[in-house]
Design a protein around this motif. Structure first.
Motif, PDB file in Angstrom:
ATOM      1  N   GLU A 138       0.844  -1.266   0.072  1.00 45.01           N
ATOM      2  CA  GLU A 138       0.056  -0.155  -0.150  1.00 45.01           C
ATOM      3  C   GLU A 138       0.810   1.322  -0.005  1.00 45.01           C
ATOM      4  N   HIS A 139       1.949   0.912   0.476  1.00 44.84           N
ATOM      5  CA  HIS A 139       2.900   2.346   0.663  1.00 44.84           C
ATOM      6  C   HIS A 139       3.955   2.246  -0.724  1.00 44.84           C
ATOM      7  N   GLY A 140       3.720   1.590  -1.357  1.00 44.92           N
ATOM      8  CA  GLY A 140       4.493   1.496  -2.783  1.00 44.92           C
ATOM      9  C   GLY A 140       6.015   1.022  -2.572  1.00 44.92           C
ATOM     10  N   VAL A 141       6.350   0.180  -1.602  1.00 44.00           N
ATOM     11  CA  VAL A 141       7.665  -0.065  -1.059  1.00 44.00           C
ATOM     12  C   VAL A 141       7.991  -1.652  -1.301  1.00 44.00           C
ATOM     13  N   SER A 142       9.095  -1.973  -1.979  1.00 39.65           N
ATOM     14  CA  SER A 142       9.359  -3.240  -2.064  1.00 39.65           C
ATOM     15  C   SER A 142       9.971  -4.004  -1.024  1.00 39.65           C
ATOM     16  N   ILE A 143       9.666  -5.289  -0.568  1.00 43.53           N
ATOM     17  CA  ILE A 143      10.312  -6.184   0.272  1.00 43.53           C
ATOM     18  C   ILE A 143      11.634  -6.539  -0.266  1.00 43.53           C
ATOM     19  N   ILE A 144      12.739  -6.257   0.425  1.00 45.31           N
ATOM     20  CA  ILE A 144      13.980  -6.909   0.249  1.00 45.31           C
ATOM     21  C   ILE A 144      13.966  -8.396   0.693  1.00 45.31           C
ATOM     22  N   SER A 145      13.518  -8.639   1.927  1.00 44.07           N
ATOM     23  CA  SER A 145      13.633  -9.961   2.373  1.00 44.07           C
ATOM     24  C   SER A 145      12.786 -10.028   3.664  1.00 44.07           C
TER      25      SER A 145
ATOM     26  N   MET B 207       8.220 -13.717  15.731  1.00 50.30           N
ATOM     27  CA  MET B 207       8.741 -12.546  14.979  1.00 50.30           C
ATOM     28  C   MET B 207       8.907 -12.576  13.736  1.00 50.30           C
ATOM     29  N   VAL B 208       8.412 -11.566  12.998  1.00 50.93           N
ATOM     30  CA  VAL B 208       8.559 -11.531  11.569  1.00 50.93           C
ATOM     31  C   VAL B 208       9.564 -10.197  11.250  1.00 50.93           C
ATOM     32  N   VAL B 209      10.681 -10.435  10.524  1.00 55.88           N
ATOM     33  CA  VAL B 209      11.754  -9.333  10.126  1.00 55.88           C
ATOM     34  C   VAL B 209      11.453  -9.008   8.978  1.00 55.88           C
ATOM     35  N   LEU B 210      11.106  -7.925   8.683  1.00 53.71           N
ATOM     36  CA  LEU B 210      11.108  -7.382   7.125  1.00 53.71           C
ATOM     37  C   LEU B 210      12.245  -6.185   6.944  1.00 53.71           C
ATOM     38  N   ARG B 211      13.035  -6.698   5.748  1.00 58.82           N
ATOM     39  CA  ARG B 211      13.784  -5.425   5.433  1.00 58.82           C
ATOM     40  C   ARG B 211      12.990  -5.059   3.998  1.00 58.82           C
ATOM     41  N   LEU B 212      13.063  -3.507   4.287  1.00 60.23           N
ATOM     42  CA  LEU B 212      12.311  -2.943   3.019  1.00 60.23           C
ATOM     43  C   LEU B 212      13.099  -2.101   2.391  1.00 60.23           C
ATOM     44  N   ALA B 213      12.811  -1.913   0.946  1.00 60.53           N
ATOM     45  CA  ALA B 213      13.663  -0.962   0.050  1.00 60.53           C
ATOM     46  C   ALA B 213      13.409   0.520   0.207  1.00 60.53           C
ATOM     47  N   CYS B 214      13.394   1.071   1.252  1.00 59.19           N
ATOM     48  CA  CYS B 214      13.370   2.479   1.677  1.00 59.19           C
ATOM     49  C   CYS B 214      14.303   2.932   2.875  1.00 59.19           C
ATOM     50  N   ASP B 215      14.497   4.225   2.715  1.00 61.36           N
ATOM     51  CA  ASP B 215      15.358   4.845   3.957  1.00 61.36           C
ATOM     52  C   ASP B 215      14.767   4.934   5.270  1.00 61.36           C
ATOM     53  N   ASP B 216      13.319   5.246   4.902  1.00 61.53           N
ATOM     54  CA  ASP B 216      12.364   5.686   6.007  1.00 61.53           C
ATOM     55  C   ASP B 216      11.169   4.934   6.117  1.00 61.53           C
ATOM     56  N   ALA B 217      11.020   4.019   7.014  1.00 59.40           N
ATOM     57  CA  ALA B 217      10.033   3.059   7.148  1.00 59.40           C
ATOM     58  C   ALA B 217       8.914   3.404   8.105  1.00 59.40           C
ATOM     59  N   SER B 218       9.195   4.530   8.746  1.00 58.91           N
ATOM     60  CA  SER B 218       8.115   4.987   9.675  1.00 58.91           C
ATOM     61  C   SER B 218       6.792   5.120   9.181  1.00 58.91           C
ATOM     62  N   PRO B 219       6.401   5.607   7.987  1.00 56.71           N
ATOM     63  CA  PRO B 219       5.139   5.547   7.797  1.00 56.71           C
ATOM     64  C   PRO B 219       4.351   3.970   7.449  1.00 56.71           C
ATOM     65  N   ILE B 220       5.281   3.021   7.226  1.00 59.20           N
ATOM     66  CA  ILE B 220       4.763   1.592   7.345  1.00 59.20           C
ATOM     67  C   ILE B 220       4.791   1.154   8.528  1.00 59.20           C
TER      68      ILE B 220
END
Length: 219
Positions: free
Chosen positions: A164-171, A182-195
């Motif tokens: 929904e935020h237009g960001v890709s999931i790296i892993s 626990m689920v660990v998400l690495r996202l292709a963005c510098d600021d993940a605070s909105p997500i």
């Protein structure tokens, strides 16, 4: 991921008739913990530095100096090598190989084909590289740790929020801590605070190192 895709194909081996002193030199020069022993292309055993250290004193103490030096120079790998080697096939899932190494406290595994021929070697270093790659660490981005219920659809829901935020999931990675998933998400963005805020609004709890500080202190 399979063992055959990550195994080392270029590494030092010796034969049963390799002089032990030469094997020791190879171990020292390359800072290896063991050498695989092959007869042709067939794996027949392995030799560790401690095996050499254990064998040489017994020779040195039972004979005079000249006899001992002569016998040591003639001592070959087949006289002291170990034959209880653990092997895996190249088609084995790499996490299964890691589990074997963990349970048996092994620094590496020889990889053999159906004929028993040595085709590769997989080490702890390789396993660590796989872990780093799988977690996407070197790809940068931002990392979120989410405490979740162990139920169907959780990953679908989380990935939907990211989409929904237009960001890709790296892993993605999933782990247990004190029985909690626990689920660990690495996202292709510098600021993940909105997500992160959106995930919390859906009722999920975000975790960070500070959440475990008190536990670490108690331990």
């Amino acid at each position: 991921m399979y063992v055959g895709l990550k195994m080392l194909k270029s590494f030092q081996t010796v034969t049963p008739k390799t002089p032990v002193l030469q094997a020791q030199k190879l171990l020292d020069q390359a800072d290896l913990w063991m050498l695989l022993v092959t007869d042709g292309d067939r794996l027949v055993g392995y030799l560790r530095s401690e095996d050499i250290s254990a064998a040489l004193p017994s020779v040195m103490t039972t004979l005079d100096k000249h006899e001992a030096l002569y016998l040591v120079s003639k001592l070959t790998v087949d006289k002291i090598m170990r034959r209880d080697i653990t092997t895996v096939p190249p088609e084995l899932e790499i996490e299964a190989a890691a589990d074997i190494m963990c349970k048996k406290n092994l620094a590496g595994l020889a990889v053999t084909d159906a004929r028993g021929a040595l085709v590769g070697y997989i080490s702890r270093t390789v396993m660590l590289e796989v872990f780093v790659e799988e977690m996407g660490f070197r790809d940068g981005g931002s990392r979120l740790v989410v405490e979740v219920e162990d139920r169907r659809g959780v990953l679908h829901e989380l990935s939907g929020i990211v989409l929904e935020h237009g960001v890709s999931i790296i892993s993605t990675g999933t782990f247990y801590h004190d029985g909690q998933r626990m689920v660990v998400l690495r996202l292709a963005c510098d600021d993940a605070s909105p997500i992160a805020a959106a995930i919390q609004q859906r009722g999920y709890r975000l975790m960070c190192a500070a959440d475990f500080v008190a536990e670490w202190i108690r331990q």
